[in-house]
Design a protein around this motif. Sequence first.
Motif, PDB file in Angstrom:
ATOM      1  N   GLU A   2       8.400   3.996 -10.912  1.00  0.00           N
ATOM      2  CA  GLU A   2       7.179   3.956 -10.125  1.00  0.00           C
ATOM      3  C   GLU A   2       7.435   3.187  -8.827  1.00  0.00           C
ATOM      4  O   GLU A   2       8.082   2.149  -8.828  1.00  0.00           O
ATOM      5  CB  GLU A   2       6.129   3.228 -10.978  1.00  0.00           C
ATOM      6  N   GLU A   3       6.916   3.714  -7.690  1.00  0.00           N
ATOM      7  CA  GLU A   3       7.063   3.038  -6.397  1.00  0.00           C
ATOM      8  C   GLU A   3       5.679   2.688  -5.871  1.00  0.00           C
ATOM      9  O   GLU A   3       4.737   3.451  -6.040  1.00  0.00           O
ATOM     10  CB  GLU A   3       7.750   3.963  -5.381  1.00  0.00           C
ATOM     11  N   THR A  20       1.346  11.195  -6.564  1.00  0.00           N
ATOM     12  CA  THR A  20       0.720   9.992  -6.020  1.00  0.00           C
ATOM     13  C   THR A  20      -0.553   9.750  -6.795  1.00  0.00           C
ATOM     14  O   THR A  20      -1.334  10.668  -7.032  1.00  0.00           O
ATOM     15  CB  THR A  20       0.397  10.207  -4.514  1.00  0.00           C
ATOM     16  N   TYR A  21      -0.762   8.500  -7.205  1.00  0.00           N
ATOM     17  CA  TYR A  21      -1.930   8.171  -8.019  1.00  0.00           C
ATOM     18  C   TYR A  21      -2.399   6.775  -7.704  1.00  0.00           C
ATOM     19  O   TYR A  21      -1.736   5.981  -7.074  1.00  0.00           O
ATOM     20  CB  TYR A  21      -1.622   8.368  -9.504  1.00  0.00           C
ATOM     21  N   GLU A  22      -3.607   6.482  -8.227  1.00  0.00           N
ATOM     22  CA  GLU A  22      -4.244   5.197  -8.012  1.00  0.00           C
ATOM     23  C   GLU A  22      -4.414   4.512  -9.367  1.00  0.00           C
ATOM     24  O   GLU A  22      -4.859   5.143 -10.321  1.00  0.00           O
ATOM     25  CB  GLU A  22      -5.623   5.462  -7.376  1.00  0.00           C
ATOM     26  N   VAL A  54       3.030   2.444  -2.981  1.00  0.00           N
ATOM     27  CA  VAL A  54       2.792   3.038  -1.674  1.00  0.00           C
ATOM     28  C   VAL A  54       1.927   2.090  -0.852  1.00  0.00           C
ATOM     29  O   VAL A  54       2.261   1.744   0.275  1.00  0.00           O
ATOM     30  CB  VAL A  54       2.100   4.425  -1.808  1.00  0.00           C
ATOM     31  N   LEU A 102      -2.256   2.276  -4.583  1.00  0.00           N
ATOM     32  CA  LEU A 102      -1.636   3.609  -4.568  1.00  0.00           C
ATOM     33  C   LEU A 102      -0.175   3.490  -4.963  1.00  0.00           C
ATOM     34  O   LEU A 102       0.569   2.657  -4.444  1.00  0.00           O
ATOM     35  CB  LEU A 102      -1.726   4.250  -3.177  1.00  0.00           C
ATOM     36  N   TYR A 103       0.219   4.352  -5.904  1.00  0.00           N
ATOM     37  CA  TYR A 103       1.594   4.374  -6.387  1.00  0.00           C
ATOM     38  C   TYR A 103       2.089   5.820  -6.383  1.00  0.00           C
ATOM     39  O   TYR A 103       1.307   6.763  -6.364  1.00  0.00           O
ATOM     40  CB  TYR A 103       1.665   3.798  -7.809  1.00  0.00           C
ATOM     41  N   LYS A 104       3.404   5.972  -6.443  1.00  0.00           N
ATOM     42  CA  LYS A 104       3.946   7.334  -6.555  1.00  0.00           C
ATOM     43  C   LYS A 104       5.166   7.339  -7.460  1.00  0.00           C
ATOM     44  O   LYS A 104       5.875   6.350  -7.577  1.00  0.00           O
ATOM     45  CB  LYS A 104       4.290   7.937  -5.185  1.00  0.00           C
ATOM     46  N   LYS A 105       5.364   8.529  -8.093  1.00  0.00           N
ATOM     47  CA  LYS A 105       6.544   8.781  -8.915  1.00  0.00           C
ATOM     48  C   LYS A 105       7.164  10.067  -8.402  1.00  0.00           C
ATOM     49  O   LYS A 105       6.450  10.976  -7.985  1.00  0.00           O
ATOM     50  CB  LYS A 105       6.162   8.991 -10.378  1.00  0.00           C
ATOM     51  N   THR A 106       8.487  10.181  -8.446  1.00  0.00           N
ATOM     52  CA  THR A 106       9.188  11.377  -8.002  1.00  0.00           C
ATOM     53  C   THR A 106       9.939  11.982  -9.191  1.00  0.00           C
ATOM     54  O   THR A 106      10.621  11.258  -9.926  1.00  0.00           O
ATOM     55  CB  THR A 106      10.190  11.034  -6.872  1.00  0.00           C
ATOM     56  N   GLU A 115       6.483  14.975  -5.982  1.00  0.00           N
ATOM     57  CA  GLU A 115       5.949  13.617  -5.876  1.00  0.00           C
ATOM     58  C   GLU A 115       4.528  13.575  -6.429  1.00  0.00           C
ATOM     59  O   GLU A 115       3.695  14.398  -6.047  1.00  0.00           O
ATOM     60  CB  GLU A 115       5.944  13.146  -4.418  1.00  0.00           C
TER      61      GLU A 115
END
Length: 155
Positions: free
Chosen positions: A129-130, A151-153, A132, A138-142, A149
């Motif tokens: 998890e990164e 992107t979620y909260e 943003v 806000l975070y994102k996973k690839t 990608e």
Amino acid sequence: MNSMSVICFRDGEEKHKLISRTEAKQRYMLKDCDLDRREPPLRFLLKKNPHNSRWGDMKLYLKLQVEKRCMEVWGSEEALEEARETREENKEVQKQKRFNKKVKELRRAVRSSMWTKDTSVHQHQYGPEEVVDEEEDLYKKTCITCGHELTYEKM
């Protein structure tokens, strides 16, 4: 009905031989207009069709008249023979085209029946998890496999 002598019809002499409209068109390469409209129109006998009485009446022409009309249309035996050969060549070309088309359709059918699309659903395998935006949570996973990608909260 055009009137021709019935005696001529039955005597069997060569000069009184009768020929059907279909045979005249095929053998002498004549068209309907050559038999009906070209002056003078050829005279004929109407006779019940011997193959099936429900079919239309046969038009029978004097063979000599048909041969004479053929020479009027084509000019010579050589021209008629050339036209026949051309028709036969065209018939062969069309036959080959139809055959090639059928082969092509068959190949396409075989090819499409052997090839199957992979319809299995891809399962994403996300990496770490990164963050943003920490303030907005806000975070994102690839996805490791396809690069998608997500992107979620976080709540």
